[in-house]
Structures are given as structure tokens and as C-alpha cells.
Motif scaffolding. Structure first.
Motif, PDB file in Angstrom:
ATOM      1  N   GLY A   1       0.824  -1.199   0.000  1.00 23.05           N
ATOM      2  CA  GLY A   1       0.000   0.000   0.000  1.00 23.05           C
ATOM      3  C   GLY A   1       0.860   1.252   0.000  1.00 23.05           C
ATOM      4  O   GLY A   1       0.567   2.232  -0.689  1.00 23.05           O
ATOM      5  N   THR A   2       1.936   1.212   0.783  1.00 20.28           N
ATOM      6  CA  THR A   2       2.815   2.381   0.892  1.00 20.28           C
ATOM      7  C   THR A   2       3.311   2.821  -0.487  1.00 20.28           C
ATOM      8  O   THR A   2       3.200   3.993  -0.869  1.00 20.28           O
ATOM      9  CB  THR A   2       4.025   2.053   1.793  1.00 20.28           C
TER      10      THR A   2
ATOM     11  N   TYR B   1      -3.477   7.436   8.006  1.00 22.68           N
ATOM     12  CA  TYR B   1      -2.266   6.678   7.683  1.00 22.68           C
ATOM     13  C   TYR B   1      -2.360   6.246   6.231  1.00 22.68           C
ATOM     14  O   TYR B   1      -3.310   5.559   5.836  1.00 22.68           O
ATOM     15  CB  TYR B   1      -2.154   5.445   8.589  1.00 22.68           C
TER      16      TYR B   1
ATOM     17  N   ASP C   1      -7.814   6.121  -0.992  1.00 19.14           N
ATOM     18  CA  ASP C   1      -6.977   5.062  -0.432  1.00 19.14           C
ATOM     19  C   ASP C   1      -7.927   3.962   0.047  1.00 19.14           C
ATOM     20  O   ASP C   1      -8.568   4.084   1.097  1.00 19.14           O
ATOM     21  CB  ASP C   1      -6.140   5.622   0.726  1.00 19.14           C
TER      22      ASP C   1
ATOM     23  N   LYS D   1      -3.040  -4.706   0.609  1.00 18.22           N
ATOM     24  CA  LYS D   1      -3.115  -6.145   0.927  1.00 18.22           C
ATOM     25  C   LYS D   1      -4.416  -6.825   0.513  1.00 18.22           C
ATOM     26  O   LYS D   1      -4.447  -8.042   0.332  1.00 18.22           O
ATOM     27  CB  LYS D   1      -2.896  -6.309   2.426  1.00 18.22           C
TER      28      LYS D   1
HETATM   29  C1  LIG Z   1      -5.346   3.128   4.672  1.00 24.40           C
HETATM   30  C2  LIG Z   1      -3.981   2.570   4.500  1.00 24.40           C
HETATM   31  N1  LIG Z   1      -3.175   3.051   3.512  1.00 24.40           N
HETATM   32  C3  LIG Z   1      -1.942   2.574   3.309  1.00 24.40           C
HETATM   33  C4  LIG Z   1      -1.426   1.563   4.089  1.00 24.40           C
HETATM   34  C5  LIG Z   1      -0.032   1.031   3.840  1.00 24.40           C
HETATM   35  O1  LIG Z   1      -0.100  -0.250   3.316  1.00 24.40           O
HETATM   36  P1  LIG Z   1       1.165  -1.242   3.443  1.00 24.40           P
HETATM   37  O2  LIG Z   1       1.230  -1.644   4.877  1.00 24.40           O
HETATM   38  O3  LIG Z   1       0.818  -2.392   2.538  1.00 24.40           O
HETATM   39  O4  LIG Z   1       2.359  -0.508   2.980  1.00 24.40           O
HETATM   40  C6  LIG Z   1      -2.215   1.031   5.140  1.00 24.40           C
HETATM   41  C7  LIG Z   1      -1.689  -0.036   5.993  1.00 24.40           C
HETATM   42  O5  LIG Z   1      -2.264  -0.459   6.956  1.00 24.40           O
HETATM   43  C8  LIG Z   1      -3.530   1.543   5.342  1.00 24.40           C
HETATM   44  O6  LIG Z   1      -4.314   1.076   6.317  1.00 24.40           O
END
Ligand SMILES: Cc1ncc(COP(=O)(O)O)c(C=O)c1O
Length: 484
Positions: free
Chosen positions: A161-162, A188, A283, A311
Motif C-alpha cells: 500500500g505504501t 495513515y 486510499d 493487501k
Molecule cells: C489506509 C492505509 N493506507 C496505506 C497503508 C499502507 O499499506 P502497506 O502496509 O501495505 O504498505 C495502510 C496499511 O495499513 C492503510 O491502512
């Protein structure tokens, strides 16, 4: 709303009422677990989690903090999990837990779902996990995502996600030729340089941005949750500051709806983005497919320009993320065929590997076939109603609410503190955070795993019997707080 019957949210929460209660919770005194009871719960870890303790003590020597991810940190020490199946987890000492973490959200089918696992094993036996070359399942998964979420005209798969958020922002900047990105304070969106800004506590800007140069966050801005007037003011001010490339929101509200949004919030943000020529990024790392196969965007009937997944697109299998949306924007990622010459650089050796793609394809198909998001939502409704009844029964100030299978049980209120009440924040942050950790430990000692002691994701595996068993365990904890 778009085809409500296919979504996990049976009734949209009364957001004004929730905020009234949350405000009373954070204004009032804390009600932690009674000290004698808390000692009893902590004894559970010392006596029943011996192997976990041994393992995590060893791990601390090699792994910073003993765990590799903050979700896995639990007070008083992390638990080592050995087995996962449906609604349950078992730790290294053989203790069984009802699993409301569900890997942070993606396993809407329940943990370690056999029909998907079988397909993954088949793929491993034929192709292995990765070749570095194109595999048919990349296309099959992209077709499926496009069918479920029509705003995704094209899809670039990535590993987390990041990095998918990073890519979305890069595409938005390349496409609009503007600079600023506006997020909701407290949200986040992963841990990239630009997004470690206004993290967890709205209004705190660079507080958590250790090791990140000022320049990296110079074009990131935040506005207080639901403060549309403030968002508009930023968009206006940005006209003279390089313009706004994108506004990024979690459609149910920051931290998976811990701070819920009014139902029309997303539509209003859409209108503001259109007025100021900014792209709207949803997101949907948590909400995508958990709120329904159409994502939260289907539920709210609002079309973003770009959508970020994480994920959820592999049902929890590794290397999972991606960004999709308008073809004219996503084409900025084209490396080869039909490239625009204005390339936003993204990559990743393990992105879109056969293992992740086959897992995602069958996880999403199974979720559609079994109506998993709706079933998980029904479990979330049952859990929340039961928790609300317990709160009422004992006259507690706690607040339970849900957006389908995303359930919130606020007991300390720490997640709701922000800089609009600086005194409350300064006085409450540490003790309320500790109380939340204690609640997480108390739930765990009673056989319940939650996300950091205040959030629960339900899955299709949560039958009425599972939820009723869980409610009994929650009641044991909630009836042991101070002042009863
Ligand atoms: C809303 C949201 N965006 C982005 C992310 C980041 O995803 P990742 O942990 O796969 O990098 C998360 C992770 O929990 C999330 O909850």
C-alpha cells in the motif's frame, strides 16, 4: 448509493451522535481495567505464553523492537502465532484466540482460506513464486478489478500500500503538473517520506517525520477531519503555491473510519477537486472489497480519479498493492507499449508476481461467489450491537460503532485526540495510549485479538456462534473496569 444490497454497511452510522459520544469520552475521566483484574490478565501472559515470551525475547536481539511490524506489537509482549484458520489463531503455546485483526484487514474470507491456498500451491508447483516476466494471472486480476471497480480503467500492480500511495501521488503530480498533496490529518497512508505527515494525531504535521528532510514533506498538507471549509481554504491558497495535484482520503474516514465521515463527505471532496483541478485519490487499502466488491467508492457512489489498493487485492498473500484509475493518468506509468514520454517512474522486481496474482484472482472471485463482504458486515453488525448492549448494561462511557465489517470500540479515546483540544491532547495522550494497550492485553488474555485494542475486522468466518462467544469475552473485560 449504488446497489446497497451488495455492500457490507447495512446502515450508515449516525456520525453526529458518534462524535458527541466520542467527545464526552475524551472529555471525561479514563475508566481502565481495575488494577487487581489487570494484574490477573497480565499473569496470563507470564504463565500461559511462555514460548511466545522466549521467542520474542530472543527476537529482540536481532529484530528491532522484537517484531517487524507495528501491528504485531502487543502489550506486555508480542505473541508468536503458529496457526491460522478461519476465525481463529493459535499461538506458540497452543492458546486459541478469536482473530479480529484479520491481518490488518485483507482476509475478508477468513484466515488461511483453503480454496485460495490450494490455487497458490498449484501455482508454486508449476511456475514458482516469481519469474520476472509477464504471467496471464496479472491480466486476469486486472480484468477482475476493472469489472468490480469500473473507475479502474487501467491498473498498475505494486508490492505494498505504501508504494502504491507513492505511485498515485507521483502520477497525479506528473499529470497535473502541480505540487501540493492534501491529506486528512491523522490518516495513515503508509510510511513514504511524503506521507509521514499529520500521522495519527491530526494537526501534528512533521511530529513523526524523523529522518525525513523538510523538503520531502514540503508539499504535503493536512486538514482536520471533516473540515471541508479548511480543505477549500487550502485549495484556494495553493493556487499561488504551485497548485494542488491531489487530495487523498480514506473514504470511510482516517484510520479505517476511526474518525467517521458524514455520508456526503466524499461527494463534497469530489466537487472541490473538480473546482480546483486536483485529482481525487481514494486510499482503499482497507475498504477495497471489505466494504463490498465495488469498494467504498461503489458504496458512496463517488468516482475517484485514482484508487490505491493494498493487501486486500491478494486476500492477504504477500506483495499486494497497486494503483488504478483513469487511463490518461495511469498511462503515465507506461514503460513500454504506448508510453506518453512523460513517464512517472515506478517499479518493483516482485510486483505482480504469479503467486500474488493467482492468490488475488481467486480470493476476489471467492469473495464475490460467497458474498463474503456482506457476510463479514453482518458479523460486524452483530458484534457492534452486542458491544453497544454491554456498554449500556454497565453504564460505560465507551463508544462502539461500525462501518460493516470494520468495527470500533473506543474505550480510552486516544485515537480521537487532536490539536483542536491541545490541553486534552497534552494531558491525555500518554495515559490514554497506555490504557488502550492495556485493553488490548485484557482482550487477548480473554482469547480475543484486536487491532491495537480498539479496532476489530470481522470476516466471513465469523458465524453467529463465533460472535456470541466473542461478546461473552468482551463482556468479561468491560465489566472489570474501574468504577463498577
Ligand atoms: C489506509 C492505509 N493506507 C496505506 C497503508 C499502507 O499499506 P502497506 O502496509 O501495505 O504498505 C495502510 C496499511 O495499513 C492503510 O491502512
Amino acid at each position: 448509493m449504488n446497489e446497497t444490497q451488495h455492500y457490507a454497511i447495512s446502515q450508515y452510522p449516525d456520525v453526529d451522535d458518534i462524535y458527541r459520544r466520542l467527545n464526552a469520552l475524551t472529555a471525561g475521566p479514563m475508566r481502565p481495567v481495575r488494577r487487581d483484574k489487570m494484574q490477573e490478565y497480565l499473569n496470563y501472559f507470564d504463565t500461559k505464553c511462555v514460548r511466545s515470551k522466549e521467542l520474542t525475547d530472543e527476537a529482540k536481539k536481532l529484530i528491532p523492537g522484537g517484531v517487524q511490524h507495528n501491528l504485531a506489537f502487543n502489550y506486555p509482549f508480542p505473541i508468536a502465532i503458529e496457526k491460522a484458520d478461519g476465525a481463529y489463531l493459535w499461538d506458540a503455546d497452543g492458546n486459541r484466540y478469536i482473530d479480529f485483526l484479520q491481518a490488518g484487514g485483507p482476509t475478508v474470507l477468513g484466515s488461511n482460506y483453503a480454496p485460495v491456498r490450494d490455487k497458490v500451491i498449484e501455482m508454486l508447483q508449476t511456475c514458482g513464486p516469481v519469474t520476472g516476466l509477464f504471467h496471464e494471472y496479472e491480466l486476469k486480476l486486472a480484468e477482475l478489478i476493472h469489472r468490480f471497480v469500473p473507475s479502474i480503467e487501467m491498473f498498475r500492480m505494486l508490492g505494498t500500500g505504501t508504494e502504491s500511495v507513492m505511485a498515485a501521488i507521483r502520477a497525479a503530480r506528473t499529470y497535473t503538473r502541480k505540487k501540493k498533496v492534501i491529506k486528512v490529518g491523522g490518516a495513515y497512508h503508509g510510511w513514504s517520506d511524503a506521507m509521514v505527515y499529520g500521522l495519527h494525531v491530526p494537526g501534528t504535521g512533521r511530529l513523526e517525520a524523523k529522518g525525513i528532510p523538510r523538503g520531502a514533506t514540503a508539499n504535503t498538507q493536512e486538514f482536520f477531519p471533516n473540515a471541508l471549509g479548511a480543505l477549500k481554504a487550502r485549495l484556494i491558497a495553493n493556487i499561488l503555491l504551485g497548485g494542488t495535484a491531489a487530495v487523498i482520503v480514506e473514504p470511510v474516514g482516517p484510520e479505517s473510519g476511526t474518525r467517521p465521515v458524514p455520508f456526503d463527505f466524499n461527494q463534497k471532496v469530489r466537487e472541490l477537486c473538480d473546482e480546483f483541478g486536483a485529482l481525487l485519490i481514494f486510499d482503499e487499502v482497507v475498504t477495497g472489497f471489505r466494504i463490498g466488491m465495488g469498494g467504498a467508492q461503489g458504496y458512496f457512489d463517488v468516482k475517484p480519479d485514482l484508487t490505491v489498493f493494498g493487501k486486500c487485492i491478494t486476500g492477504g498473500y504477500p506483495m499486494a498493492g497497486g494503483v488504478g484509475g483513469r487511463a490518461d493518468v495511469i498511462m503515465r506509468f507506461a514503460a513500454g507499449i504506448g508510453g506518453t514520454g512523460e513517464r512517472a517512474y515506478v517499479g518493483g522486481t516482485l510486483s505482480a508476481n504469479p503467486l500474488s496474482c493467482v492468490a488475488g484472482y481467486y480470493a476476489l472471485l471467492e469473495m464475490e461467489r460467497t458474498n463474503a463482504p456482506v457476510k463479514a458486515g453482518q458479523a460486524g453488525d452483530r458484534l457492534t450491537k452486542g458491544l453497544q448492549a454491554t456498554i449500556e448494561k454497565y453504564g460505560l462511557p465507551f463508544v462502539a460503532f461500525n462501518q460493516g465489517s470494520i468495527c470500533h470500540l473506543e474505550t480510552s479515546g486516544v485515537m480521537l485526540l487532536d490539536l483542536r483540544h491541545p490541553l486534552r491532547l497534552a494531558k491525555g495522550l500518554k495515559p490514554r495510549k497506555h490504557m488502550m494497550e492495556e485493553m488490548g492485553a485484557a482482550y487477548m488474555a480473554n482469547g480475543l485479538i484486536t487491532l491495537a485494542g480498539s479496532r476489530m475486522y470481522t470476516s466471513m468466518a465469523d458465524t453467529d456462534d463465533v460472535i456470541d462467544e466473542a461478546l461473552g469475552k468482551f463482556e468479561a473485560v468491560l465489566s472489570s473496569v474501574e468504577g463498577l
